[in-house]
Design an enzyme around this catalytic site. Structure first.
Site, PDB file in Angstrom:
ATOM      1  N   TYR A  69       0.906  -1.054   0.068  1.00 41.28           N
ATOM      2  CA  TYR A  69       0.098   0.168  -0.387  1.00 41.28           C
ATOM      3  C   TYR A  69       1.245   1.610   0.754  1.00 41.28           C
ATOM      4  O   TYR A  69       2.098   1.383   0.885  1.00 41.28           O
ATOM      5  CB  TYR A  69      -0.349  -0.388   0.863  1.00 41.28           C
ATOM      6  CG  TYR A  69      -1.840   1.249   1.589  1.00 41.28           C
ATOM      7  CD1 TYR A  69      -2.841   1.557   0.725  1.00 41.28           C
ATOM      8  CD2 TYR A  69      -1.090   2.297   2.065  1.00 41.28           C
ATOM      9  CE1 TYR A  69      -3.716   2.513   0.499  1.00 41.28           C
ATOM     10  CE2 TYR A  69      -2.039   3.454   2.647  1.00 41.28           C
ATOM     11  CZ  TYR A  69      -3.422   3.378   1.236  1.00 41.28           C
ATOM     12  OH  TYR A  69      -4.132   4.842   1.232  1.00 41.28           O
ATOM     13  N   ASP A 103       9.712   3.700   0.382  1.00 43.85           N
ATOM     14  CA  ASP A 103       8.241   3.946   1.338  1.00 43.85           C
ATOM     15  C   ASP A 103       9.006   4.492   2.432  1.00 43.85           C
ATOM     16  O   ASP A 103       7.873   3.132   3.079  1.00 43.85           O
ATOM     17  CB  ASP A 103       6.869   3.445   0.111  1.00 43.85           C
ATOM     18  CG  ASP A 103       5.700   4.193   1.211  1.00 43.85           C
ATOM     19  OD1 ASP A 103       5.795   4.710   2.455  1.00 43.85           O
ATOM     20  OD2 ASP A 103       4.759   4.058   1.194  1.00 43.85           O
ATOM     21  N   LYS A 140       3.818  10.926   7.864  1.00 48.08           N
ATOM     22  CA  LYS A 140       3.146  10.760   8.926  1.00 48.08           C
ATOM     23  C   LYS A 140       3.784  11.584   9.747  1.00 48.08           C
ATOM     24  O   LYS A 140       3.632  12.666  10.593  1.00 48.08           O
ATOM     25  CB  LYS A 140       3.352   9.503   9.142  1.00 48.08           C
ATOM     26  CG  LYS A 140       2.208   8.759   8.073  1.00 48.08           C
ATOM     27  CD  LYS A 140       1.084   7.234   9.200  1.00 48.08           C
ATOM     28  CE  LYS A 140       0.809   6.807   7.579  1.00 48.08           C
ATOM     29  NZ  LYS A 140      -0.654   6.969   7.844  1.00 48.08           N
TER      30      LYS A 140
HETATM   31  C1  PLP Z   1       3.190   2.753   3.787  1.00 45.88           C
HETATM   32  C2  PLP Z   1       2.168   4.200   3.766  1.00 45.88           C
HETATM   33  N1  PLP Z   1       2.533   5.018   1.991  1.00 45.88           N
HETATM   34  C3  PLP Z   1       1.495   6.257   2.273  1.00 45.88           C
HETATM   35  C4  PLP Z   1       0.967   6.128   2.616  1.00 45.88           C
HETATM   36  C5  PLP Z   1      -0.311   7.128   2.605  1.00 45.88           C
HETATM   37  O1  PLP Z   1      -0.473   8.353   2.934  1.00 45.88           O
HETATM   38  P1  PLP Z   1      -1.597   9.417   3.471  1.00 45.88           P
HETATM   39  O2  PLP Z   1      -2.473   8.997   4.269  1.00 45.88           O
HETATM   40  O3  PLP Z   1      -0.910  10.398   4.310  1.00 45.88           O
HETATM   41  O4  PLP Z   1      -1.681   9.777   2.103  1.00 45.88           O
HETATM   42  C6  PLP Z   1       0.111   5.498   3.833  1.00 45.88           C
HETATM   43  C7  PLP Z   1      -0.573   5.481   5.096  1.00 45.88           C
HETATM   44  O5  PLP Z   1      -1.165   5.121   6.003  1.00 45.88           O
HETATM   45  C8  PLP Z   1       1.559   4.288   3.823  1.00 45.88           C
HETATM   46  O6  PLP Z   1       0.771   3.389   5.123  1.00 45.88           O
END
Ligand code: PLP
Length: 463
Positions: free
Chosen positions: A160, A259, A286
């Protein structure tokens, strides 16, 4: 028949207790549904029969609008490393508020946070801010395509990375075992054309990645991976896996994109520092916003300079009305300063205590489950078999969705707020006492759910 009544009774009791405690939440939800689908603006925060409405937070604790108190192990899906309303961060943010939230110009606060992140994250020569993690992975992938002149990004099956179109592919891991993995559009509304630019590979499988790169590398811009996939189940990378990916990326001349939106909190330089593997680019988010909306992406100077019109006449466009705004940058800088190596080591130790404690509870209650993760990030897996791939994690949870929901509700009944997939994150206001409270709540909730498991999920029970 007697056993069927047992499972239904447990469900009824948990739901009745939840409803009895949360009358005001139910009323708020009923009203909210008339203005917003499902009464909310975020898929992750909705759960049946209706979500708890929280009214205030302080440190590790949340109060709901019915007057109940909860120990918060969700921390807005891992983003609140210091819990709620941390003294020190609050004053700085309030002070900034009186001097302007955003100016529509370059401003000082973002420079300090950029500097801190470049100093800490090994792969950051330079970076840029966004307003969300979604935008950060989107821009990181675009930069990789622009730099390489190729279109395809390989992602993990079950990985994700937010909600933009090019990552809404194979977000749940496939259940098949043989043949090459085919990318799957995750939901309606994502154009089929996306599949021309995304390939998928299984997590923790270097041989599969090598085979894919050998065949397609001339069309591949890069590989995006969360070093420890969190929504995939907090499955740690196998020893040598990330290093092996780095070698393959070098061998086949593709970019490696991490990521670390969730995993940055695990060490001062993220998982790349733990494993001593340097990706070409990294997305973070985050925790770096100190409780405000944020994301950032960065990496090698040669790639990031694509965004500099002075360095590149054909520079990449990247904008956003609130990018680098003063509130996020001020709170984020203070939050990151306070999340120093000592603080990180402390919450990682608490997370390991939680993991050990939960595993001891599973063992003593004869439940075939385990707590998996690293340091301050932990998740329940409903199997005692090794969980190596994201398919393993999905299989473990596949027929357990009702059990997960009931555990989540029963933990709420016992004053513990977690994610409804069984994920726990630790914040700095916590100490051993909070871990003990969490373990007691988990032990009590599992005890209450055992008659349900005996009938609805017998494979979970030993003997
Ligand atoms: C691993 C990962 N990448 C990207 C995102 C997306 O971030 P945002 O919710 O700030 O758009 C998240 C959100 O939980 C995530 O867990």
């Amino acid at each position: 028949m007697v056993m069927i009544r047992d499972a239904a009774r447990v469900e009824d009791e948990i739901l009745s207790r939840y409803r009895a405690r949360t009358g005001v939440s139910r009323a708020r939800h009923e009203e909210a549904r008339t203005f917003m689908p499902a009464g909310d603006t975020r898929a992750a925060t909705y759960f049946a029969p209706y979500p708890t409405y929280m009214a205030a937070g302080e440190g590790a604790w949340l109060n709901d609008c019915d007057g109940n108190r909860y120990l918060d192990f969700l921390n807005n899906f891992t983003s609140l490393a210091h819990g709620h309303a941390q003294p020190g961060i609050v004053e700085l943010a309030a002070d900034q508020l009186t001097r302007g939230t955003v100016f529509g110009t370059a401003a000082e606060p973002q420079v300090a946070l950029a500097k801190l992140l470049v100093e800490r994250v090994p792969s950051f020569d330079m970076l840029r801010f966004t307003n969300s993690g979604t935008e950060a992975t989107m821009m990181m992938m675009r930069a990789a395509r622009a730099f390489s002149g190729r279109d395809i990004i390989v992602k993990m099956d079950g990985g994700y990375h937010g909600s933009h179109d090019f990552v809404e592919v194979s977000v749940s891991a496939g259940m098949g075992t043989d043949g090459p993995l085919m990318p799957r559009l995750e939901g309606r509304g994502v154009p089929q054309a996306v599949l021309n630019a995304v390939m998928v590979a299984p997590f923790n499988d270097l041989a599969a990645m090598e085979a894919l790169l050998r065949q397609h590398h001339e069309r591949i811009a890069g590989i995006i991976i969360e070093p420890m996939p969190n929504s995939g189940g907090m499955v740690p990378p196998a020893s040598g896996y990330l290093r092996g990916l780095r070698q393959l990326a070098d061998e086949f001349d593709v970019l490696l994109l991490f990521d670390e939106i969730v995993t940055l909190r695990l060490s001062s330089g993220g998982y790349q520092q733990i494993e001593d593997v340097r990706p070409d680019m990294t997305a973070v988010g985050k925790i770096i916003g100190g409780g405000f909306p944020v994301g950032a992406f960065g990496g090698r100077a040669a790639i990031m300079q694509l965004f500099d019109p002075d360095a590149d006449a054909d520079s990449l466009f990247h904008s956003g009305t609130f990018n680098g705004n003063n509130m996020t940058m001020t709170a984020g800088l203070e939050a990151m300063r306070r999340l120093d190596e000592a603080a990180i080591a402390r919450i990682n130790r608490l997370g390991e205590r939680l993991q050990d404690g939960m595993n001891a509870i599973f063992k003593s209650q004869g439940i075939r489950a385990q707590c998996l993760g690293y340091g301050s990030l932990q998740q329940i897996q409903w199997t005692d078999e090794p969980v190596v791939t994201l398919t393993d994690a999905r299989r473990a949870g596949e027929d357990m969705s009702r059990l997960r929901e009931l555990l989540h509700l029963e933990l709420l009944n016992r004053g513990l707020y977690t994610s409804n997939r069984g994920m726990f994150s630790i914040s700095t206001p916590m100490s051993d006492g909070e871990i003990e409270l969490a373990l007691a709540a988990v032990e009590g909730a599992l005890g209450c759910l055992k008659p349900y498991m005996r009938e609805a999920a017998p494979r979970l029970l030993r003997g």
